[in-house]
Design an enzyme around this catalytic site. Sequence first.
Site, PDB file in Angstrom:
ATOM      1  N   GLY A  16       0.791  -1.231   0.000  1.00  0.00           N
ATOM      2  CA  GLY A  16       0.000   0.000   0.000  1.00  0.00           C
ATOM      3  C   GLY A  16       0.819   1.276   0.000  1.00  0.00           C
ATOM      4  O   GLY A  16       0.373   2.291   0.533  1.00  0.00           O
ATOM      5  N   SER A  17       1.996   1.262  -0.648  1.00  0.00           N
ATOM      6  CA  SER A  17       2.776   2.500  -0.634  1.00  0.00           C
ATOM      7  C   SER A  17       2.069   3.594  -1.438  1.00  0.00           C
ATOM      8  O   SER A  17       2.168   4.783  -1.110  1.00  0.00           O
ATOM      9  CB  SER A  17       4.203   2.267  -1.130  1.00  0.00           C
ATOM     10  OG  SER A  17       4.231   2.034  -2.505  1.00  0.00           O
ATOM     11  N   ASN A  18       1.346   3.223  -2.484  1.00  0.00           N
ATOM     12  CA  ASN A  18       0.577   4.240  -3.223  1.00  0.00           C
ATOM     13  C   ASN A  18      -0.562   4.795  -2.374  1.00  0.00           C
ATOM     14  O   ASN A  18      -0.877   5.986  -2.438  1.00  0.00           O
ATOM     15  CB  ASN A  18       0.028   3.658  -4.529  1.00  0.00           C
ATOM     16  CG  ASN A  18       1.044   3.750  -5.647  1.00  0.00           C
ATOM     17  OD1 ASN A  18       1.365   4.834  -6.119  1.00  0.00           O
ATOM     18  ND2 ASN A  18       1.570   2.596  -6.059  1.00  0.00           N
ATOM     19  N   LEU A  94      -4.830  -6.690  -6.820  1.00  0.00           N
ATOM     20  CA  LEU A  94      -4.495  -7.735  -7.798  1.00  0.00           C
ATOM     21  C   LEU A  94      -5.702  -8.476  -8.368  1.00  0.00           C
ATOM     22  O   LEU A  94      -5.553  -9.428  -9.126  1.00  0.00           O
ATOM     23  CB  LEU A  94      -3.515  -8.727  -7.174  1.00  0.00           C
ATOM     24  CG  LEU A  94      -2.137  -8.137  -6.854  1.00  0.00           C
ATOM     25  CD1 LEU A  94      -1.255  -9.141  -6.133  1.00  0.00           C
ATOM     26  CD2 LEU A  94      -1.442  -7.635  -8.116  1.00  0.00           C
ATOM     27  N   LYS A  95      -6.895  -8.058  -7.981  1.00  0.00           N
ATOM     28  CA  LYS A  95      -8.093  -8.743  -8.487  1.00  0.00           C
ATOM     29  C   LYS A  95      -8.770  -7.876  -9.531  1.00  0.00           C
ATOM     30  O   LYS A  95      -8.670  -6.643  -9.495  1.00  0.00           O
ATOM     31  CB  LYS A  95      -9.076  -8.977  -7.327  1.00  0.00           C
ATOM     32  CG  LYS A  95      -8.518  -9.869  -6.246  1.00  0.00           C
ATOM     33  CD  LYS A  95      -8.564 -11.295  -6.702  1.00  0.00           C
ATOM     34  CE  LYS A  95      -7.829 -12.203  -5.759  1.00  0.00           C
ATOM     35  NZ  LYS A  95      -7.724 -13.557  -6.237  1.00  0.00           N
ATOM     36  N   ILE A  97     -11.823  -5.977 -11.148  1.00  0.00           N
ATOM     37  CA  ILE A  97     -13.022  -5.349 -10.589  1.00  0.00           C
ATOM     38  C   ILE A  97     -14.243  -5.926 -11.292  1.00  0.00           C
ATOM     39  O   ILE A  97     -14.335  -5.904 -12.520  1.00  0.00           O
ATOM     40  CB  ILE A  97     -12.968  -3.805 -10.783  1.00  0.00           C
ATOM     41  CG1 ILE A  97     -11.767  -3.223 -10.044  1.00  0.00           C
ATOM     42  CG2 ILE A  97     -14.242  -3.138 -10.296  1.00  0.00           C
ATOM     43  CD1 ILE A  97     -11.776  -3.420  -8.537  1.00  0.00           C
ATOM     44  N   ASN A 111      -6.898   3.454 -11.802  1.00  0.00           N
ATOM     45  CA  ASN A 111      -5.881   2.468 -11.439  1.00  0.00           C
ATOM     46  C   ASN A 111      -4.512   3.063 -11.758  1.00  0.00           C
ATOM     47  O   ASN A 111      -4.388   3.914 -12.638  1.00  0.00           O
ATOM     48  CB  ASN A 111      -6.075   1.187 -12.259  1.00  0.00           C
ATOM     49  CG  ASN A 111      -5.024   0.134 -11.925  1.00  0.00           C
ATOM     50  OD1 ASN A 111      -4.679  -0.077 -10.754  1.00  0.00           O
ATOM     51  ND2 ASN A 111      -4.490  -0.527 -12.944  1.00  0.00           N
ATOM     52  N   HIS A 113      -0.678   1.886 -12.972  1.00  0.00           N
ATOM     53  CA  HIS A 113       0.035   0.749 -13.554  1.00  0.00           C
ATOM     54  C   HIS A 113       1.507   1.128 -13.711  1.00  0.00           C
ATOM     55  O   HIS A 113       1.819   2.232 -14.171  1.00  0.00           O
ATOM     56  CB  HIS A 113      -0.577   0.402 -14.913  1.00  0.00           C
ATOM     57  CG  HIS A 113       0.026  -0.822 -15.518  1.00  0.00           C
ATOM     58  ND1 HIS A 113      -0.311  -2.092 -15.107  1.00  0.00           N
ATOM     59  CD2 HIS A 113       0.957  -0.968 -16.493  1.00  0.00           C
ATOM     60  CE1 HIS A 113       0.403  -2.965 -15.796  1.00  0.00           C
ATOM     61  NE2 HIS A 113       1.170  -2.318 -16.650  1.00  0.00           N
ATOM     62  N   GLU A 183       5.219   6.893  -9.392  1.00  0.00           N
ATOM     63  CA  GLU A 183       3.813   6.570  -9.106  1.00  0.00           C
ATOM     64  C   GLU A 183       3.307   7.413  -7.940  1.00  0.00           C
ATOM     65  O   GLU A 183       2.205   7.962  -7.975  1.00  0.00           O
ATOM     66  CB  GLU A 183       3.672   5.090  -8.736  1.00  0.00           C
ATOM     67  CG  GLU A 183       3.932   4.139  -9.880  1.00  0.00           C
ATOM     68  CD  GLU A 183       3.684   2.688  -9.470  1.00  0.00           C
ATOM     69  OE1 GLU A 183       2.707   2.400  -8.775  1.00  0.00           O
ATOM     70  OE2 GLU A 183       4.492   1.821  -9.856  1.00  0.00           O
TER      71      GLU A 183
END
Length: 202
Positions: A16-18, A94-95, A97, A111, A113, A183
């Site tokens: 969760g760094s973003n 990683l899932k 939506i 999102n 990327h 990012e």
Amino acid sequence: MIPEKKRFAVFCSGQGSNFKALRSGFISEQLPAEIVLCISNRSKSGAMFFAKEHGIAAVHLSEKQFQSFELFVEELLSTLKRYKIDYILLAGYLKKIPPKVVQAYAGKILNIHPALLPKFGGDGMYGLNVHQAVIDAKEKESGATVHFVDEEYDRGKIVLQKKVPVLETDTPEILAERVLRVEHKIYTKAVQKLLGWNQSGV
Ligand code: GRF
């Protein structure tokens, strides 16, 4: 009159760094917005711990907890409704939506990327795979992309992109770090852009 803050949910699977950068960015840029919910498919992810430590609701939701995919999607949608979520930010989630969520939040899910989409996106392009593919393709540049989420992986309209150089000595890990630093800078900017567009009715 001070406008009501828009309510954001972040979806994370990992450290969760973003998410952390977004939370700081929202505050330092004084966005008319706040992150009120973190949803994770991993109960012990760094993102979940961070949310709890910072008084942000942390909800563990995984398909595995439900008897069917439909029930999972229903719970996901009702959780978003319960927290009155206006926008969703995917930050290392990683899932895929579910289509019903994409439809309910059309134009309101972003999102990030770790490559210059449309290159190096799609199925299997996550984590170090992305950076390995960039190095294997002998690209001179890589970068980060913030884009809208639609029903296909990594294909929605691009909101913001920033490049970084790829060096001959790069390993996937080194390149990942360089991209991640970028990012952390552009995700808040992309949200600003998103809110600005909406405020001006575009
Ligand atoms: C980032 O590289 C992001 O682009 C990708 O997953 C990674 C998540 O990292 N979608 P973090 O959990 O935000 O540190």
